[in-house]
Design an enzyme around this catalytic site. Structure first.
Site, PDB file in Angstrom:
ATOM      1  N   HIS A  67      44.681  47.545  32.266  1.00 41.47           N
ATOM      2  CA  HIS A  67      43.820  47.774  33.539  1.00 41.47           C
ATOM      3  C   HIS A  67      42.582  48.172  33.218  1.00 41.47           C
ATOM      4  O   HIS A  67      42.048  49.453  32.972  1.00 41.47           O
ATOM      5  CB  HIS A  67      44.524  48.932  33.744  1.00 41.47           C
ATOM      6  CG  HIS A  67      44.408  50.097  35.113  1.00 41.47           C
ATOM      7  ND1 HIS A  67      45.102  50.003  36.241  1.00 41.47           N
ATOM      8  CD2 HIS A  67      42.666  48.960  36.091  1.00 41.47           C
ATOM      9  CE1 HIS A  67      44.215  50.421  37.693  1.00 41.47           C
ATOM     10  NE2 HIS A  67      43.194  49.674  37.232  1.00 41.47           N
TER      11      HIS A  67
ATOM     12  N   GLU B 119      52.530  52.743  35.676  1.00 43.32           N
ATOM     13  CA  GLU B 119      51.514  53.150  34.276  1.00 43.32           C
ATOM     14  C   GLU B 119      51.133  54.858  33.426  1.00 43.32           C
ATOM     15  O   GLU B 119      51.214  55.144  34.939  1.00 43.32           O
ATOM     16  CB  GLU B 119      49.485  52.644  35.444  1.00 43.32           C
ATOM     17  CG  GLU B 119      49.448  51.431  34.342  1.00 43.32           C
ATOM     18  CD  GLU B 119      48.104  50.926  34.765  1.00 43.32           C
ATOM     19  OE1 GLU B 119      47.319  51.297  35.861  1.00 43.32           O
ATOM     20  OE2 GLU B 119      48.440  49.875  35.873  1.00 43.32           O
TER      21      GLU B 119
ATOM     22  N   ARG C 211      47.413  46.195  41.990  1.00 40.32           N
ATOM     23  CA  ARG C 211      48.600  47.684  41.515  1.00 40.32           C
ATOM     24  C   ARG C 211      50.040  47.085  41.512  1.00 40.32           C
ATOM     25  O   ARG C 211      50.574  46.296  42.194  1.00 40.32           O
ATOM     26  CB  ARG C 211      48.574  48.401  42.403  1.00 40.32           C
ATOM     27  CG  ARG C 211      47.036  49.134  43.255  1.00 40.32           C
ATOM     28  CD  ARG C 211      46.490  50.429  41.768  1.00 40.32           C
ATOM     29  NE  ARG C 211      44.951  51.079  41.968  1.00 40.32           N
ATOM     30  CZ  ARG C 211      44.182  50.308  41.685  1.00 40.32           C
ATOM     31  NH1 ARG C 211      43.834  49.726  41.271  1.00 40.32           N
ATOM     32  NH2 ARG C 211      42.757  51.324  41.956  1.00 40.32           N
TER      33      ARG C 211
HETATM   34  P1  NAP Z   1      38.963  44.598  49.389  1.00 46.56           P
HETATM   35  O1  NAP Z   1      38.222  43.954  50.035  1.00 46.56           O
HETATM   36  O2  NAP Z   1      39.706  45.462  50.707  1.00 46.56           O
HETATM   37  O3  NAP Z   1      40.370  44.004  50.071  1.00 46.56           O
HETATM   38  C1  NAP Z   1      41.860  43.633  50.175  1.00 46.56           C
HETATM   39  C2  NAP Z   1      42.520  42.031  51.050  1.00 46.56           C
HETATM   40  O4  NAP Z   1      43.916  42.589  51.182  1.00 46.56           O
HETATM   41  C3  NAP Z   1      41.640  42.178  52.576  1.00 46.56           C
HETATM   42  O5  NAP Z   1      41.979  41.045  52.283  1.00 46.56           O
HETATM   43  C4  NAP Z   1      43.500  43.150  53.456  1.00 46.56           C
HETATM   44  O6  NAP Z   1      43.140  41.808  54.802  1.00 46.56           O
HETATM   45  C5  NAP Z   1      44.030  42.374  52.665  1.00 46.56           C
HETATM   46  N1  NAP Z   1      45.263  43.376  52.421  1.00 46.56           N
HETATM   47  C6  NAP Z   1      45.469  44.963  53.030  1.00 46.56           C
HETATM   48  N2  NAP Z   1      46.520  45.349  53.443  1.00 46.56           N
HETATM   49  C7  NAP Z   1      48.031  44.381  53.544  1.00 46.56           C
HETATM   50  C8  NAP Z   1      48.869  43.677  53.253  1.00 46.56           C
HETATM   51  N3  NAP Z   1      49.197  44.380  53.865  1.00 46.56           N
HETATM   52  N4  NAP Z   1      49.195  42.273  53.886  1.00 46.56           N
HETATM   53  C9  NAP Z   1      48.399  40.981  53.737  1.00 46.56           C
HETATM   54  N5  NAP Z   1      46.857  41.714  53.358  1.00 46.56           N
HETATM   55  C10 NAP Z   1      46.249  42.449  52.969  1.00 46.56           C
HETATM   56  O7  NAP Z   1      39.480  45.548  48.009  1.00 46.56           O
HETATM   57  P2  NAP Z   1      39.130  45.267  47.134  1.00 46.56           P
HETATM   58  O8  NAP Z   1      37.621  45.701  47.156  1.00 46.56           O
HETATM   59  O9  NAP Z   1      39.694  43.237  46.805  1.00 46.56           O
HETATM   60  O10 NAP Z   1      40.312  45.655  45.836  1.00 46.56           O
HETATM   61  C11 NAP Z   1      41.266  45.061  46.272  1.00 46.56           C
HETATM   62  C12 NAP Z   1      42.719  45.838  45.579  1.00 46.56           C
HETATM   63  O11 NAP Z   1      42.096  45.393  43.700  1.00 46.56           O
HETATM   64  C13 NAP Z   1      42.307  47.720  45.439  1.00 46.56           C
HETATM   65  O12 NAP Z   1      42.334  48.358  46.158  1.00 46.56           O
HETATM   66  C14 NAP Z   1      42.219  47.586  43.903  1.00 46.56           C
HETATM   67  O13 NAP Z   1      43.883  48.308  43.652  1.00 46.56           O
HETATM   68  C15 NAP Z   1      42.490  47.222  42.778  1.00 46.56           C
HETATM   69  N6  NAP Z   1      41.706  46.691  41.878  1.00 46.56           N
HETATM   70  C16 NAP Z   1      41.698  46.735  40.797  1.00 46.56           C
HETATM   71  C17 NAP Z   1      41.066  46.680  39.868  1.00 46.56           C
HETATM   72  C18 NAP Z   1      41.428  46.499  38.012  1.00 46.56           C
HETATM   73  O14 NAP Z   1      40.952  47.102  37.285  1.00 46.56           O
HETATM   74  N7  NAP Z   1      42.944  46.038  37.973  1.00 46.56           N
HETATM   75  C19 NAP Z   1      39.647  46.790  39.722  1.00 46.56           C
HETATM   76  C20 NAP Z   1      39.536  46.656  41.674  1.00 46.56           C
HETATM   77  C21 NAP Z   1      40.246  46.574  41.841  1.00 46.56           C
HETATM   78  P3  NAP Z   1      43.904  42.416  56.241  1.00 46.56           P
HETATM   79  O15 NAP Z   1      43.206  43.922  56.422  1.00 46.56           O
HETATM   80  O16 NAP Z   1      43.719  41.519  57.112  1.00 46.56           O
HETATM   81  O17 NAP Z   1      45.119  42.653  55.749  1.00 46.56           O
HETATM   82  C1  GLV Z   2      40.405  49.789  39.711  1.00 49.00           C
HETATM   83  O1  GLV Z   2      41.856  49.704  39.851  1.00 49.00           O
HETATM   84  C2  GLV Z   2      40.625  50.124  40.863  1.00 49.00           C
HETATM   85  O2  GLV Z   2      40.889  49.868  42.144  1.00 49.00           O
HETATM   86  O3  GLV Z   2      38.915  50.686  40.877  1.00 49.00           O
END
Ligand code: NAP
Ligand code: GLV
Ligand code: GLV
Length: 319
Positions: free
Chosen positions: A285, A267, A238
């Site tokens: 995005h 954004e 983000r």
């Molecule tokens: P996820 O599986 O929940 O992974 C998030 C990771 O971040 C976890 O390993 C968590 O580990 C860590 N984390 C959370 N808070 C933290 C902190 N304060 N300090 C350090 N590490 C932290 O989520 P995901 O499915 O991989 O998605 C991640 C993010 O990608 C989404 O939330 C979204 O904002 C973004 N995203 C963007 C797109 C795009 O189109 N560009 C698409 C999909 C997702 P711990 O809990 O151990 O800290």
């Molecule tokens: C995209 O940014 C998502 O959070 O799915």
């Protein structure tokens, strides 16, 4: 009478068809971002809402939807939704994790190679008519093979990127989360570090944390000072995880080599100073934007909403 729902923008038919089978569906008629006043108007009297990550689902919108029982977001990130306001009204919040993991990691991977080898910049340069033949120092970039990848937020997407980078480029993987993941460490030889060590040692830093109070401006001016001068920053998480002003300064002064970005602080606004920088790659995005993935997201968002409204546990709920 089937429950009534409002969908804030047309999503793929895989989702809409499911919704139409079971619910009384209204879809926002125009294919553009709905405004907040319109959202407040349309959510009234609805049992369910299917929204986008760009819709501000704040306390005001939630209060207007006084009959809402479920808010299903067509995304994995849910930082646009006021969870406290939803909880206090007993509204379930659902999202679409997992189905978009590989597509989003692929975009991070593409940004990483493109930034390292200056692919977008050199393509634009050729199209401007500049190519006069092979040259020893034309668009020199950096190798990725054997380099170090630092994953900040090694969850689903971060770990998928680590796997791809290790398989394709034999990259060494460092990661930083709030908690350690022993399976990830064992399977990927990933090394857990504190944030500063990761920033100091990584050749590529890729962000995959959710946006929260803790992660807001996690990458600030001090972080750019800590990074290596040839480092590449990838942000598909983000925008507000990075202090955009500090990033622009770091790119302009070559404090880091390049950035590959899919997300921005305000954004859809992207600062002119960022657009002017040749060492930034700027995507609109599109992390999850493959046909297959968006179809799966639409189906999951629809199933989430139908299940909650019909009294079942949905495929994935946040609260
Ligand atoms: P996820 O599986 O929940 O992974 C998030 C990771 O971040 C976890 O390993 C968590 O580990 C860590 N984390 C959370 N808070 C933290 C902190 N304060 N300090 C350090 N590490 C932290 O989520 P995901 O499915 O991989 O998605 C991640 C993010 O990608 C989404 O939330 C979204 O904002 C973004 N995203 C963007 C797109 C795009 O189109 N560009 C698409 C999909 C997702 P711990 O809990 O151990 O800290
Ligand atoms: C995209 O940014 C998502 O959070 O799915
Ligand atoms: C480059 O094209 C080479 O042959 O080295």
């Amino acid at each position: 009478m089937p429950p009534k729902i409002f969908v804030t923008r047309s999503i793929p038919e895989t989702g809409l068809d499911l919704l139409h089978e079971r619910l009384d569906v209204a879809v926002y008629e125009t294919d553009r971002q709905i405004s907040k006043p319109e959202l407040i108007d349309r959510v009234q009297g609805m049992d369910g809402l299917l929204c986008l990550l760009s819709d501000p689902i704040d306390a005001e919108v939630i209060a207007a939807g006084s009959q809402l029982r479920c808010i299903s977001t067509y995304a994995v990130g849910y930082n646009n939704i006021d969870l406290d306001a939803a909880t206090s009204r007993g509204i379930a919040i659902t999202n679409t994790p997992g189905v978009l993991t590989e597509a989003t990691a692929d975009i991070a991977f593409a940004l990483m190679i493109s930034a390292a080898r200056r692919i977008v910049e050199s393509d634009a340069w050729l199209r401007r008519g500049n190519f006069e033949g092979w040259a020893p120092k034309l668009f020199l970039g950096h190798d990725l093979t054997g380099k170090t990848l630092g994953i900040i937020g090694a969850g689903r997407i971060g770990q998928a990127l680590a796997r791809k980078a290790a398989a394709a480029f034999n990259m060494r993987v460092l990661y930083h989360n709030r908690s350690r993941d022993n399976t990830f460490e064992a399977e990927q030889n990933a090394v857990y570090t504190d944030l500063d060590t990761l920033l100091r040692d990584a050749d590529v830093v890729s962000l995959h944390v959710p946006l929260s109070q803790e992660t807001h401006h996690m990458i600030d001016a001090r972080a750019f000072e800590t990074m290596r001068p040839h480092a590449i920053l990838i942000n598909t998480a983000r925008g507000p995880v990075v202090d955009e002003r500090a990033m622009i300064d770091a790119l302009r002064t070559n404090r880091i080599f390049a950035a590959g970005l899919d997300v921005y602080e305000e954004e859809p606004a992207v600062p002119d100073e960022l657009i002017a920088l040749p060492n930034a790659i700027l995507l609109p995005h599109i992390g999850s934007a493959s046909i297959e993935t968006r179809n799966k997201m639409a189906e999951m968002a629809a199933r989430n909403l139908i299940d909650v409204l019909e009294g079942r546990e949905p495929p994935h709920r946040v609260i």
